[in-house]
Design a protein around this motif. Structure first.
Motif, PDB file in Angstrom:
ATOM      1  N   CYS A  14       1.846  -1.338  -6.382  1.00  0.00           N
ATOM      2  CA  CYS A  14       0.523  -1.305  -5.762  1.00  0.00           C
ATOM      3  C   CYS A  14      -0.188  -0.012  -6.194  1.00  0.00           C
ATOM      4  O   CYS A  14       0.479   1.006  -6.419  1.00  0.00           O
ATOM      5  CB  CYS A  14       0.620  -1.274  -4.239  1.00  0.00           C
ATOM      6  SG  CYS A  14       1.471  -2.663  -3.514  1.00  0.00           S
ATOM      7  N   CYS A  17       1.032   3.686  -5.264  1.00  0.00           N
ATOM      8  CA  CYS A  17       2.436   3.661  -4.822  1.00  0.00           C
ATOM      9  C   CYS A  17       3.187   4.859  -5.402  1.00  0.00           C
ATOM     10  O   CYS A  17       3.083   5.163  -6.591  1.00  0.00           O
ATOM     11  CB  CYS A  17       3.105   2.371  -5.285  1.00  0.00           C
ATOM     12  SG  CYS A  17       4.870   2.330  -4.888  1.00  0.00           S
ATOM     13  N   CYS A  48      11.009  -2.974  -3.900  1.00  0.00           N
ATOM     14  CA  CYS A  48      10.072  -2.479  -4.904  1.00  0.00           C
ATOM     15  C   CYS A  48      10.757  -1.484  -5.825  1.00  0.00           C
ATOM     16  O   CYS A  48      10.510  -1.454  -7.028  1.00  0.00           O
ATOM     17  CB  CYS A  48       8.868  -1.838  -4.215  1.00  0.00           C
ATOM     18  SG  CYS A  48       7.970  -2.997  -3.169  1.00  0.00           S
ATOM     19  N   CYS A 195       3.944   4.455   0.748  1.00  0.00           N
ATOM     20  CA  CYS A 195       3.837   3.039   0.430  1.00  0.00           C
ATOM     21  C   CYS A 195       2.474   2.551   0.922  1.00  0.00           C
ATOM     22  O   CYS A 195       2.330   2.139   2.066  1.00  0.00           O
ATOM     23  CB  CYS A 195       4.968   2.285   1.119  1.00  0.00           C
ATOM     24  SG  CYS A 195       4.767   0.490   1.161  1.00  0.00           S
ATOM     25  N   PRO A 196       1.448   2.643   0.055  1.00  0.00           N
ATOM     26  CA  PRO A 196       0.114   2.216   0.488  1.00  0.00           C
ATOM     27  C   PRO A 196       0.081   0.723   0.806  1.00  0.00           C
ATOM     28  O   PRO A 196      -0.731   0.285   1.637  1.00  0.00           O
ATOM     29  CB  PRO A 196      -0.780   2.536  -0.708  1.00  0.00           C
ATOM     30  CG  PRO A 196       0.037   3.279  -1.691  1.00  0.00           C
ATOM     31  CD  PRO A 196       1.468   3.131  -1.334  1.00  0.00           C
TER      32      PRO A 196
HETATM   33  S1  SF4 Z   1       6.620   0.351  -2.156  1.00  0.00           S
HETATM   34 FE1  SF4 Z   1       4.812  -0.231  -0.997  1.00  0.00          FE
HETATM   35  S2  SF4 Z   1       3.137   0.484  -2.253  1.00  0.00           S
HETATM   36 FE2  SF4 Z   1       4.900   0.509  -3.562  1.00  0.00          FE
HETATM   37  S3  SF4 Z   1       4.869  -1.470  -4.577  1.00  0.00           S
HETATM   38 FE3  SF4 Z   1       6.102  -1.706  -2.772  1.00  0.00          FE
HETATM   39  S4  SF4 Z   1       4.713  -2.448  -1.198  1.00  0.00           S
HETATM   40 FE4  SF4 Z   1       3.485  -1.604  -2.863  1.00  0.00          FE
END
Ligand code: SF4
Lengths: 439, 369
Positions: A14, A17, A48, A195-196
């Motif tokens: 995102c 991030c 992620c 984590c936006p």
């Molecule tokens: S950690 Fe949060 S901000 Fe980063 S990719 Fe995953 S959901 Fe998106």
């Protein structure tokens, strides 16, 4: 050095991030280390942070949630020259906690990056093991009930020799990653980030706040005093290829001196600590040396030093298919525990069955012929009963001569036990014969 | 020697150089046996922190180029599950020795049973095939462990050696000169041209390059295309899972191991595997001596089901009887294959072996029913 990032797979985190900042910081550290793509293995797991491996052009091993360190351990032991980096989120640390602790204790030369953003981003922003109690998460009120795990204090307590904590915005992050990669042992870098996509929405934090949070939690700078020690892989290498090959797979040459046609099954019913299994083993070894086919089954309590100890030894002049004893030819009764465990055998005895019975151990009614032995009067201690009973067994079944049994013992037993055992065998063989079947 | 010692010898013979395990009765002596032999041979033994770590380390080491094995029993196999499907989906060669003990759950640690026959086949997500070989004693443990390594390397999939407590911990005499020693098969490495880690030729099995070697290799537990990158393309996914199934099942005739003891004119076929086959063989001798006609089949490949072997063994008989150390598992496969022939079942899972006489009585009852 050129970048190790994958030109065909640009990052897809995102916008904003923190993982993307960590990705570039790690790449810069690889470059400053002059690593080629094939010299690096990125091991990732789920979430992620698990996308990390795709964005590098290095070796990649993407596995299951929380297990990255287990794969990394196998890879590093098999390829000691590779630079192996495990990447986990705070979710992976929670679910794979035992692996984190074990890696700290083991001190194999791996680098663990914890991409710590206090929530499960990919699955909806649920609380993780590092979520602060006052945070708002996808887990409703649950995170208010649990104390967050301090990764650095935990791994240091578990023995990690190199521990770093930084905000992803920290100026010296690349420098610290470089130190971790260079460190010859297990190095943990706890990178706090945002984590936006999920966490930030309900918990507004600025990059500046992040630095403050790290400062309050405690900055960790690398070497942990008192935890530095020998790296596991190099210590292991000392044992590889050097220790003598201890297994003796040569086997035993049969010498052919048993007096047996068909099968003969003996049950030794004793208690733990009476060397019942050793006696069963010696009886079996005498048979092997005499060219017989043998099976030996043992039964003992999981409480090693207490409870019954039973050996079932089947000798046969022909190959053995069914390795059980349907009707025993001899039963050696040494202790009450063994008699209780094998309560179902007594009605299967016939008048051909030889029962060698310690006088102080009662048995149910049976049809066998009994050789009653007063071990106390013979001055034979409990732990020596089983061995002495072999002398009786040899003499009164006639399968082996006492001399053959003695020779088997001399060849099989450890020198420390040998003399005592030989004396017991002879003492047993001197016991007068059994009476007639009980009425 | 006992079955566990024979597994250790077979593994060393087959070229195993990595073992990771976690102590569990009745599989623990494989761990201690490997500790005695592998380090002196330059190999590695890891006593891992738990079962997930054991199999995980094996998966890493296997893809990094070593022949790897792990060993466990029922409760440990439950914990292996996630990584077994990883090994299936990502085509990682691995030998898993499953020394079965009486279950369910922690069950009886020092008692045997064959209660995990379906668990080995189906106990992982996705339902794709694995190979399961079932020894009847130490000699089989040696030979089938070698076959297991050969198949794991050849087919790139997890291969089970389905032992049990009564095989693993019963010591018996074995004439090693007469034990079958199959030639050792090594993995096929990628020879030349650009390397796609999951691109397979007609055999359905991709060639290897080791992780950590001179060419970067991608390995992933997620659905992937031939290049090893995650994919959501339905056609790529479907062709991958079909290939994973095909590469194992199409080869079954090359590893259908069994013992076949026919009796001319027999009206009944007795089918057994594992330690129960030893009781059954004795029972067959007694039945024949008493004038009952019985043909006897011992299956040593359980999965994929060796259907041809079963069909041809059942061809001349009117009835089939399956004996197992459980409450009826493999009998369902036999029923499916020999349908519509009547298939009788006798099973015990009380922690002791079936006696030959019990089988004799059940066969006579089934013959006259
Ligand atoms: S950690 Fe949060 S901000 Fe980063 S990719 Fe995953 S959901 Fe998106």
């Amino acid at each position: 050095m050129p970048s190790l990032l994958n030109p065909s797979r640009p990052p897809v985190f995102c916008p904003g991030c923190s993982h993307e900042r960590s990705l570039h910081a790690l790449d810069k550290a690889f470059q400053r280390l002059h690593r080629q793509p094939h010299e690096v293995v990125i091991v990732s797991d789920i979430g992620c942070s698990g996308l990390f491996d795709v964005f590098f052009a290095t070796h990649a091993f993407h596995g299951l949630h929380g297990r990255a360190l287990t794969y990394a351990t196998g890879i590093k032991l098999a390829q000691p020259h590779a630079t192996v980096v495990a990447v986990m989120g705070d979710g992976g640390v929670g679910i794979g906690g035992a692996h984190v602790l074990a890696a700290c204790r083991r001190n194999l030369d791996l680098t663990l990056l914890v991409l710590n953003n206090f929530n499960f981003g990919m699955t909806g922003g649920q609380a993780s093991c590092t979520t602060p109690q006052d945070a708002h998460t996808g887990s409703a009120f649950l995170n208010t009930l649990e104390t967050p795990l301090d990764v650095c204090r935990t791994v240091a307590a578990a023995g990690a020799p190199f521990v770093v904590r930084r905000s992803v915005y920290s100026q010296d992050l690349v420098e610290k990653l470089l130190e971790a990669l260079r460190y010859p042992g297990f190095a943990v870098v706890d990178i706090w980030g945002l984590c936006p996509g999920r966490y930030l929405k309900a918990n507004p934090i600025s990059p500046k706040d992040m630095d403050g949070m790290v400062a309050r939690a405690g900055v960790w700078d690398g070497v942990v005093a008192g935890n530095e020690r020998r790296e596991y892989g190099s210590a292991y290498a000392e044992h590889r290829g050097h220790a003598p090959f201890v297994e003796d797979w040569k086997g035993i040459e049969a010498q052919g001196r048993a007096n047996l046609v068909g099968r003969h099954g003996t049950l030794f019913l004793g208690a733990a600590g009476e060397r019942v299994l050793s006696a069963g083993n010696l009886w079996a070894m005498a048979a092997v040396r005499a060219g017989l086919h043998v099976t030996q089954k043992s039964d003992y309590n999981i409480t090693v030093m207490r409870g019954p100890s039973i050996a079932e030894v089947l000798l046969s002049s022909d190959p053995i298919d069914y390795p059980g004893i349907e009707e025993p030819d001899a039963v050696v009764v040494l202790a009450r525990e063994g008699v209780e465990r094998m309560a179902q055998i007594w009605n299967r005895l016939s008048e051909r069955t030889l029962v060698i019975q310690a006088a102080d151990v009662p048995v149910p009614k049976h049809a066998g012929r009994t050789l009653m032995v007063d071990f106390k009067a013979l001055d034979i201690a409990r732990k020596n009963r089983a061995m002495a009973s072999l002398g009786m067994l040899a003499r009164w079944t006639g399968i082996f001569s006492i001399e053959d049994l003695v020779q088997a013992a001399a060849a099989t037993l450890a020198p420390s036990q040998r003399d005592g055992a030989l004396q017991l065998l002879r003492q047993g063989a001197a016991v007068p014969g059994p009476g007639s079947p009980r009425k | 020697m006992d079955g566990n010692e024979a597994v250790v010898q077979g593994a060393v013979y087959a070229g195993c150089r990595f073992f990771a395990g976690y102590p569990i009765t009745p599989a623990s002596t494989i761990l201690s046996g490997m500790l005695n032999v592998l380090p002196p041979l330059g190999g590695i033994v890891l006593q891992a922190e738990d079962e997930m770590a054991s199999i995980g380390a094996c998966l890493g080491a296997s893809m990094a180029g070593l022949k790897a094995m792990t060993a466990t029993s029922g409760p440990g196999l439950s914990l292996y599950s996630e990584n077994i499907s990883f090994a299936v989906g990502s085509e990682i060669p691995l030998v898993i020795v499953h020394v079965m003990r009486q279950g369910p759950s922690t069950g009886a640690a020092t008692r045997g049973a064959d209660g995990d026959v379906h668990f080995m086949r189906w106990g992982h997500s996705g339902g794709l095939p694995v190979v399961v070989l079932a020894p009847t004693g130490p000699a089989d443990c040696f030979t089938l462990t070698v076959h297991a390594f050969n198949l794991a390397e050849r087919l790139r999939c997890p291969v089970f050696v389905a032992s049990s407590k009564d095989i693993a911990m019963t010591r018996e005499t074995v004439d090693m000169e007469r034990v079958e020693k199959p030639p050792v098969v090594d993995r096929k490495t990628h020879a030349k041209g650009p390397f796609l880690p999951f691109e397979a030729g007609p055999s359905g099995v991709p060639a290897f390059l080791p992780i950590g070697g001179p060419v970067p290799v991608r390995q992933t537990s997620s659905m992937h295309g031939p290049d090893g990158y995650i994919t959501t393309n339905p056609e790529v996914i479907q062709s991958l899972v079909e290939r994973l199934q095909y590469k194992v099942e199409s080869q079954i005739d090359t590893f259908s191991f069994y013992d076949w003891d026919p009796q001319p004119g027999a009206s009944m076929l007795l089918v057994a595997y594992g330690i129960t086959a030893r009781s059954a063989r004795e029972a067959v001798l007694r039945l024949r001596a008493r004038g009952h006609g019985v043909s006897f089949l011992v299956l040593k490949t359980l999965w994929p089901v060796p259907e041809k072997v079963l069909l041809s063994a059942a061809e001349a008989v009117h009835k089939v009887m399956v004996v197992e150390a459980n409450l009826g598992q493999y009998v369902h496969e036999v029923r499916r294959v020999v349908c519509p022939k009547p298939v009788h079942f006798f099973g015990l899972m009380c922690g002791r072996m079936m006696t030959p006489e019990e089988i004799v009585q059940e066969v006579i009852r089934a013959q006259s029913s």
